[in-house]
Design a protein around this motif. Structure first.
Motif, PDB file in Angstrom:
ATOM      1  N   ARG A  19       0.826  -1.204   0.000  1.00  0.00           N
ATOM      2  CA  ARG A  19       0.000   0.000   0.000  1.00  0.00           C
ATOM      3  C   ARG A  19       0.862   1.257   0.000  1.00  0.00           C
ATOM      4  NH1 ARG A  19      -3.352  -3.206   3.432  1.00  0.00           N
ATOM      5  NH2 ARG A  19      -2.462  -2.259   5.321  1.00  0.00           N
ATOM      6  N   LEU A  20       1.977   1.213   0.728  1.00  0.00           N
ATOM      7  CA  LEU A  20       2.889   2.349   0.738  1.00  0.00           C
ATOM      8  C   LEU A  20       3.462   2.610  -0.648  1.00  0.00           C
ATOM      9  CD1 LEU A  20       4.903   1.816   4.055  1.00  0.00           C
ATOM     10  CD2 LEU A  20       3.336   3.701   3.538  1.00  0.00           C
ATOM     11  N   ALA A  21       3.817   1.537  -1.348  1.00  0.00           N
ATOM     12  CA  ALA A  21       4.405   1.681  -2.685  1.00  0.00           C
ATOM     13  C   ALA A  21       3.434   2.330  -3.662  1.00  0.00           C
ATOM     14  CB  ALA A  21       4.851   0.316  -3.212  1.00  0.00           C
ATOM     15  N   LYS A  22       2.138   2.142  -3.443  1.00  0.00           N
ATOM     16  CA  LYS A  22       1.128   2.691  -4.338  1.00  0.00           C
ATOM     17  C   LYS A  22       0.703   4.103  -3.959  1.00  0.00           C
ATOM     18  CE  LYS A  22      -0.948  -1.782  -5.530  1.00  0.00           C
ATOM     19  NZ  LYS A  22      -2.193  -2.580  -5.539  1.00  0.00           N
ATOM     20  N   ASN A  23       1.104   4.564  -2.788  1.00  0.00           N
ATOM     21  CA  ASN A  23       0.663   5.873  -2.305  1.00  0.00           C
ATOM     22  C   ASN A  23       1.599   6.970  -2.801  1.00  0.00           C
ATOM     23  OD1 ASN A  23      -0.087   8.141  -0.781  1.00  0.00           O
ATOM     24  ND2 ASN A  23      -0.703   6.874   0.950  1.00  0.00           N
ATOM     25  N   PRO A  24       1.071   7.976  -3.515  1.00  0.00           N
ATOM     26  CA  PRO A  24       1.946   9.046  -4.025  1.00  0.00           C
ATOM     27  C   PRO A  24       2.663   9.817  -2.926  1.00  0.00           C
ATOM     28  CG  PRO A  24      -0.389   9.610  -4.309  1.00  0.00           C
ATOM     29  CD  PRO A  24      -0.327   8.176  -3.926  1.00  0.00           C
ATOM     30  N   ILE A  25       2.098   9.851  -1.720  1.00  0.00           N
ATOM     31  CA  ILE A  25       2.755  10.546  -0.613  1.00  0.00           C
ATOM     32  C   ILE A  25       4.110   9.902  -0.307  1.00  0.00           C
ATOM     33  CG2 ILE A  25       2.564  11.228   1.805  1.00  0.00           C
ATOM     34  CD1 ILE A  25       0.677  12.680  -0.100  1.00  0.00           C
ATOM     35  N   THR A  26       4.212   8.583  -0.512  1.00  0.00           N
ATOM     36  CA  THR A  26       5.480   7.895  -0.281  1.00  0.00           C
ATOM     37  C   THR A  26       6.573   8.475  -1.157  1.00  0.00           C
ATOM     38  OG1 THR A  26       4.279   5.861   0.266  1.00  0.00           O
ATOM     39  CG2 THR A  26       6.614   5.647  -0.259  1.00  0.00           C
ATOM     40  N   GLY A  27       6.226   8.848  -2.388  1.00  0.00           N
ATOM     41  CA  GLY A  27       7.201   9.439  -3.290  1.00  0.00           C
ATOM     42  C   GLY A  27       7.710  10.790  -2.829  1.00  0.00           C
ATOM     43  N   PHE A  28       6.928  11.465  -1.992  1.00  0.00           N
ATOM     44  CA  PHE A  28       7.337  12.778  -1.477  1.00  0.00           C
ATOM     45  C   PHE A  28       8.127  12.680  -0.167  1.00  0.00           C
ATOM     46  CE2 PHE A  28       3.366  14.289  -3.787  1.00  0.00           C
ATOM     47  CZ  PHE A  28       4.083  14.806  -4.856  1.00  0.00           C
ATOM     48  N   MET A  58      12.502   4.032  -3.965  1.00  0.00           N
ATOM     49  CA  MET A  58      12.553   3.451  -5.304  1.00  0.00           C
ATOM     50  C   MET A  58      12.587   1.927  -5.248  1.00  0.00           C
ATOM     51  SD  MET A  58      15.078   4.417  -8.490  1.00  0.00           S
ATOM     52  CE  MET A  58      16.585   3.886  -7.675  1.00  0.00           C
ATOM     53  N   LEU A  59      13.371   1.388  -4.323  1.00  0.00           N
ATOM     54  CA  LEU A  59      13.421  -0.064  -4.166  1.00  0.00           C
ATOM     55  C   LEU A  59      12.079  -0.612  -3.689  1.00  0.00           C
ATOM     56  CD1 LEU A  59      16.947  -0.524  -2.540  1.00  0.00           C
ATOM     57  CD2 LEU A  59      16.269  -1.030  -4.895  1.00  0.00           C
ATOM     58  N   LEU A  60      11.405   0.148  -2.852  1.00  0.00           N
ATOM     59  CA  LEU A  60      10.088  -0.263  -2.370  1.00  0.00           C
ATOM     60  C   LEU A  60       9.107  -0.364  -3.526  1.00  0.00           C
ATOM     61  CD1 LEU A  60       8.196  -0.830   0.059  1.00  0.00           C
ATOM     62  CD2 LEU A  60       7.762   1.622   0.155  1.00  0.00           C
ATOM     63  N   SER A  61       9.179   0.577  -4.474  1.00  0.00           N
ATOM     64  CA  SER A  61       8.298   0.542  -5.643  1.00  0.00           C
ATOM     65  C   SER A  61       8.607  -0.656  -6.523  1.00  0.00           C
ATOM     66  CB  SER A  61       8.446   1.837  -6.460  1.00  0.00           C
ATOM     67  OG  SER A  61       7.987   2.942  -5.726  1.00  0.00           O
ATOM     68  N   LEU A  62       9.904  -1.001  -6.622  1.00  0.00           N
ATOM     69  CA  LEU A  62      10.290  -2.125  -7.466  1.00  0.00           C
ATOM     70  C   LEU A  62       9.820  -3.451  -6.889  1.00  0.00           C
ATOM     71  CD1 LEU A  62      13.922  -1.157  -8.470  1.00  0.00           C
ATOM     72  CD2 LEU A  62      11.965  -1.360  -9.995  1.00  0.00           C
ATOM     73  N   GLU A  63       9.931  -3.571  -5.580  1.00  0.00           N
ATOM     74  CA  GLU A  63       9.592  -4.840  -4.938  1.00  0.00           C
ATOM     75  C   GLU A  63       9.146  -4.600  -3.512  1.00  0.00           C
ATOM     76  OE1 GLU A  63      11.525  -9.287  -4.395  1.00  0.00           O
ATOM     77  OE2 GLU A  63      12.779  -7.562  -4.810  1.00  0.00           O
ATOM     78  N   PRO A  64       7.861  -4.326  -3.293  1.00  0.00           N
ATOM     79  CA  PRO A  64       7.369  -3.910  -1.977  1.00  0.00           C
ATOM     80  C   PRO A  64       7.729  -4.844  -0.839  1.00  0.00           C
ATOM     81  CG  PRO A  64       5.672  -3.618  -3.637  1.00  0.00           C
ATOM     82  CD  PRO A  64       6.800  -4.348  -4.299  1.00  0.00           C
ATOM     83  N   ASP A  65       7.569  -6.163  -1.033  1.00  0.00           N
ATOM     84  CA  ASP A  65       7.792  -7.086   0.073  1.00  0.00           C
ATOM     85  C   ASP A  65       9.217  -7.626   0.116  1.00  0.00           C
ATOM     86  OD1 ASP A  65       5.225  -6.925   1.126  1.00  0.00           O
ATOM     87  OD2 ASP A  65       4.467  -8.323  -0.353  1.00  0.00           O
ATOM     88  N   GLY A  66       9.784  -7.889  -1.059  1.00  0.00           N
ATOM     89  CA  GLY A  66      11.116  -8.474  -1.108  1.00  0.00           C
ATOM     90  C   GLY A  66      12.169  -7.609  -0.464  1.00  0.00           C
ATOM     91  N   LEU A  67      12.017  -6.289  -0.554  1.00  0.00           N
ATOM     92  CA  LEU A  67      12.984  -5.368   0.038  1.00  0.00           C
ATOM     93  C   LEU A  67      13.104  -5.601   1.530  1.00  0.00           C
ATOM     94  CD1 LEU A  67      14.820  -2.858  -0.011  1.00  0.00           C
ATOM     95  CD2 LEU A  67      12.757  -1.464   0.201  1.00  0.00           C
ATOM     96  N   PHE A  68      11.976  -5.767   2.194  1.00  0.00           N
ATOM     97  CA  PHE A  68      11.996  -5.923   3.643  1.00  0.00           C
ATOM     98  C   PHE A  68      12.362  -7.351   4.043  1.00  0.00           C
ATOM     99  CE2 PHE A  68       9.597  -2.111   2.940  1.00  0.00           C
ATOM    100  CZ  PHE A  68      10.117  -1.269   3.901  1.00  0.00           C
TER     101      PHE A  68
END
Length: 202
Positions: A19-28, A58-68
């Motif tokens: 959900r964070l990866a899809k939220n535009p606020i995360t990009g800010f 950026m990594l979160l957008s590429l792979e939301p779960d794998g990063l963590f």
């Protein structure tokens, strides 16, 4: 009816990171971090912190779960294989890439500029960052890829991505963001010069 339920099920079971990866606020987040930390004597530290945050976003957008999973050291070889499959460059967002490039350039500027130039950057770092973000938003419209499109595609079905309404909405949204940030940049410059004018007339 069954297909609608199948589409709703994954959305209902999305993880917090997805959900964070899809939220535009995360990009800010990197920009907000810079504005909060940055100041006349701390903008270099703020730029480094923002760059690190931008890379993580950026990594979160590429792979939301794998990063963590990687950060936690879990998953084994099977997890690594899933992460390699999940690392899709097509998921890169324009804002994320531009943010990394901007703050990387800012960090380099902090390292190579003279103390006199650094003093000037001290004054205008907030205005420069707001202006850069506004220009990123404006440039995305000029090059016919409004930056909000990347976030809208995360929640909108593929069949509407190429419709006139979808494109128009994202042009309007990106234009609003561009105007807001460019206005903040102008106000930032004015705030730097306002005290000088006050002393001159006093």
């Amino acid at each position: 009816m069954a297909s609608d339920q199948q589409q709703a099920a994954p959305a209902a079971h999305e993880s917090v990171t997805q959900r964070l990866a899809k939220n535009p606020i995360t990009g800010f987040v990197p920009w907000i971090l810079f504005w909060v930390i940055g100041g006349p004597s701390t903008w270099e530290t703020a730029a480094i912190a923002a760059l690190l945050a931008a890379v993580l976003v950026m990594l979160l957008s590429l792979e939301p779960d794998g990063l963590f999973e990687w950060a936690a050291g879990s998953g084994g070889s099977g997890g690594a294989a899933r992460r390699r499959r999940g690392l899709e460059l097509s998921r890169l967002k324009l804002l994320d890439v531009a943010t990394v490039l901007f703050f990387a350039a800012f960090v380099v500027a902090a390292l190579v500029t003279s103390r006199h130039d650094v003093t000037e950057l001290d004054k205008y770092s907030q205005a420069i960052s707001s202006g850069a973000l506004g220009l990123i938003a404006l440039g995305s419209i000029v090059f016919r890829h409004p930056f909000t499109t990347d976030y809208a595609k995360e929640s909108a079905p593929p069949q509407v991505w190429h419709t006139a309404a979808f494109k128009r909405i994202n042009i309007v949204l990106s234009s609003i963001w561009a105007a807001v940030f460019l206005l903040c940049a102008v106000l930032g410059v004015l705030s730097v010069h306002a005290p000088t004018k006050g002393r001159g007339t006093g």
